[in-house]
Design an enzyme around this catalytic site. Structure first.
Site, mmCIF file in Angstrom:
data_model
loop_
_atom_site.group_PDB
_atom_site.id
_atom_site.type_symbol
_atom_site.label_atom_id
_atom_site.label_comp_id
_atom_site.label_asym_id
_atom_site.label_seq_id
_atom_site.Cartn_x
_atom_site.Cartn_y
_atom_site.Cartn_z
ATOM 1 N N MET A 1 24.252 -20.067 -33.579
ATOM 2 C CA MET A 1 24.889 -19.038 -32.794
ATOM 3 C C MET A 1 26.306 -18.847 -33.334
ATOM 4 S SD MET A 1 25.992 -19.079 -28.736
ATOM 5 C CE MET A 1 25.587 -20.775 -28.569
ATOM 6 N N PRO A 2 26.570 -17.740 -34.027
ATOM 7 C CA PRO A 2 27.924 -17.482 -34.502
ATOM 8 C C PRO A 2 28.842 -17.117 -33.340
ATOM 9 C CG PRO A 2 26.323 -16.011 -35.559
ATOM 10 C CD PRO A 2 25.623 -16.755 -34.502
ATOM 11 N N ILE A 3 30.042 -17.696 -33.364
ATOM 12 C CA ILE A 3 31.068 -17.375 -32.369
ATOM 13 C C ILE A 3 32.300 -16.897 -33.140
ATOM 14 C CG2 ILE A 3 32.543 -18.230 -30.520
ATOM 15 C CD1 ILE A 3 30.392 -20.415 -30.039
#
Length: 69
Positions: A1-3
């Site tokens: 999950m890219p943040i």
């Protein structure tokens, strides 16, 4: 999950911030193949008095500029 975390000065319109979020999401999908629903974007707005360059806050720079005008 890219943040993705973005720090920016206050004052942009809701529409500009929405476009930024959309474009960052799009770039992340294209760059690393992340699923759209996994991309998270956090916008942190700062008051001009809370950000400085070279020892001078942006609020002080704006005040000095308005005095000259």
């Amino acid at each position: 999950m890219p943040i993705i975390e973005v720090n920016l000065l206050e004052g942009r319109t809701p529409e500009a911030k929405e476009k930024l979020v959309q474009e960052l999401t799009k770039a992340t999908i294209e760059a690393i193949g992340a699923p759209r629903e996994s991309v998270r974007v956090i916008l942190r707005e700062m008051a001009p008095a809370h950000y400085s360059v070279g020892g001078e806050t942006f609020a002080a720079k704006a005040a000095a500029k308005s005095e000259v005008s």
